[in-house]
Write an enzyme that holds these catalytic residues in place. Structure first.
Site, mmCIF file in Angstrom:
data_model
loop_
_atom_site.group_PDB
_atom_site.id
_atom_site.type_symbol
_atom_site.label_atom_id
_atom_site.label_comp_id
_atom_site.label_asym_id
_atom_site.label_seq_id
_atom_site.Cartn_x
_atom_site.Cartn_y
_atom_site.Cartn_z
ATOM 1 C CE1 TYR A 143 -3.301 -2.705 -0.002
ATOM 2 C CE2 TYR A 143 -3.554 -2.510 2.363
ATOM 3 C CZ TYR A 143 -3.895 -3.111 1.171
ATOM 4 O OH TYR A 143 -4.822 -4.110 1.149
ATOM 5 C CE LYS A 194 1.669 -17.350 -3.260
ATOM 6 N NZ LYS A 194 0.818 -18.545 -3.149
ATOM 7 C CG ASP A 226 -1.579 -20.022 -1.249
ATOM 8 O OD1 ASP A 226 -0.770 -19.888 -0.305
ATOM 9 O OD2 ASP A 226 -1.276 -20.593 -2.305
ATOM 10 C CG ASP A 250 -6.965 -4.800 4.018
ATOM 11 O OD1 ASP A 250 -7.920 -4.783 4.801
ATOM 12 O OD2 ASP A 250 -6.876 -4.041 3.037
ATOM 13 C CG ASP A 254 -12.092 -7.429 6.722
ATOM 14 O OD1 ASP A 254 -11.711 -6.929 7.797
ATOM 15 O OD2 ASP A 254 -12.639 -6.761 5.823
#
Ligand code: NAD
Length: 362
Positions: A143, A194, A226, A250, A254
């Site tokens: 970001y 990752k 993943d 992020d 959630d």
């Protein structure tokens, strides 16, 4: 002499002032019970600040927050300010506050309360007993990495670019927060990356392994993002504390939040290296129910508990608040968002009164 904690309160907009008032009352009571002194001062943020000063984050608010021991925010935003330019919108004030307080670690717990288990969209046997914490890096990663933007290639085609980048020091400081957090919980930390594809993730993984040598009481494991997403839904009970970067965090925070099924119950904490932390519910300002005494104050009360535990190092007082929430749910009190058959529907104020009664009884 006992210490006095200076707490800045940012009630904000919508249901914010309602849930904040209830929470401050409860904090005062737990303070009296535990011999903790608070000095509360209100400041303006978001729409309330725009209306009063024309800016979503007045300098006076930021300065006051910076001079506090902790900052408690309710929520900001609402229809009234939705059409302002981005730089003047309530959310810009919140982003400015996070930057101004240098908050790089976001802690989001997902705890299944036995009384609300049926609010989860997953099966009871999958979610029963879930108690996990996602520690998300908040100020680095894709970001913020450079270069970013939409550029033109040599052939004249548009090309959108973002860059996932972490300096070793950024990984180190979020890693330390995560190991310390795991230490206060179940002493198990899962780092999510990752590393099979991304160099930045390999650096992340190597540093976490290095840090693990300093925190030998915490058991470290690694998952690719993943797989972590799958495992969170397949068997969330395997997790205690998860640490991950900004983008993965992020998304995973959630997913973890939704395991619990109820937005009115979810607190969060954002911490910096030193200086005050910011403690706030995950939910927004709920303009649809504002001013109607319908809001669930529990996410705010549980944010206050996080402030006590992670911001002020008062774990006993934090546990008292968490226990009171459990007791009130056991007694069957529910606000509209968590209501189910056979329970007692109450408003925000009555829920606050029930929480105070539970604290007095407990
Ligand atoms: P929201 O979280 O405010 O509301 C979503 C739904 O959940 C609504 O139906 C609302 O009534 C309900 N809800 C939320 N909190 C509740 C509570 N404590 N008790 C009972 N019900 C509750 O999300 P939204 O509707 O997408 O956003 C509304 C405003 O809040 C927008 O302006 C948005 O920008 C802002 N927002 C602010 C924050 C923040 O302050 N950190 C976070 C998210 C959204």
């Amino acid at each position: 002499m006992s210490q006095t904690y200076r707490i800045t309160l940012l009630p904000g907009d919508g249901i914010g002032p309602e849930i904040m008032a209830v929470t401050v009352d409860i904090l005062k009571l737990v303070g009296e019970q535990q011999g903790i002194q608070f000095e509360f001062t209100e400041a303006l943020l978001g729409g309330a600040a725009i209306d009063a000063t024309g800016e979503p984050l007045p300098q006076a608010t930021l300065s006051q927050c910076q001079a506090s021991d902790a900052v408690m925010l309710a929520a900001i935003g609402g229809y009234k300010w939705d059409n302002l330019p981005r730089s003047q919108r309530p959310e810009t004030g919140l982003l400015g506050l996070r930057a101004g307080l240098k908050l790089f670690a976001n802690l989001r717990p997902a705890t299944i309360l036995p009384q609300l288990i049926d609010a989860s969209s997953l099966k009871r046997e999958v979610v029963e007993g879930v108690d996990l914490m996602v520690v998300r890096e908040l100020t680095g990663g894709i970001y913020f990495g450079e270069p970013k933007g939409v550029f033109e290639t040599e052939s004249g085609e548009q090309r959108g670019v973002n860059t996932m980048a972490y300096n070793l020091s950024e990984i180190d400081r979020i890693g330390r927060v995560a190991f310390e957090t795991a230490r206060k919980r179940g002493k198990k930390l899962c780092s999510v990356d990752k590393a099979n594809v991304l160099e930045v993730s390999q650096l992340w993984r190597d540093r976490m392994n290095e840090l693990a040598k300093e925190y030998s009481d915490v058991e470290l494991s690694h998952l690719y993002v993943d797989n972590a997403a799958m495992q969170l839904v397949r068997d969330p009970k395997q997790f205690d504390t998860i640490v991950t970067g900004n983008l993965f965090g992020d998304i995973l925070s959630d997913i973890a939040a939704m395991l619990t099924g109820s937005i009115g119950m979810l607190p969060s904490a954002s911490l910096g290296a030193d200086g005050p932390g910011l403690f706030e519910p995950v939910h927004g300002s709920a303009p649809d129910i504002a001013g109607q005494d319908k809001a669930n104050p529990m996410a705010q009360v549980l944010s206050a508990a996080m402030m006590l535990r992670y911001g002020l190092d008062q774990p006993q007082a934090a546990s008292k608040l968490e226990k009171a929430v459990g007791q009130v749910l056991d007694q069957g009190y529910r606000t509209g968002d968590t209501m189910s058959e056979g329970m007692k529907l109450v408003g925000c104020q009555a829920m606050g009164a029930a929480l105070k009664d539970a604290l007095k009884a407990g």
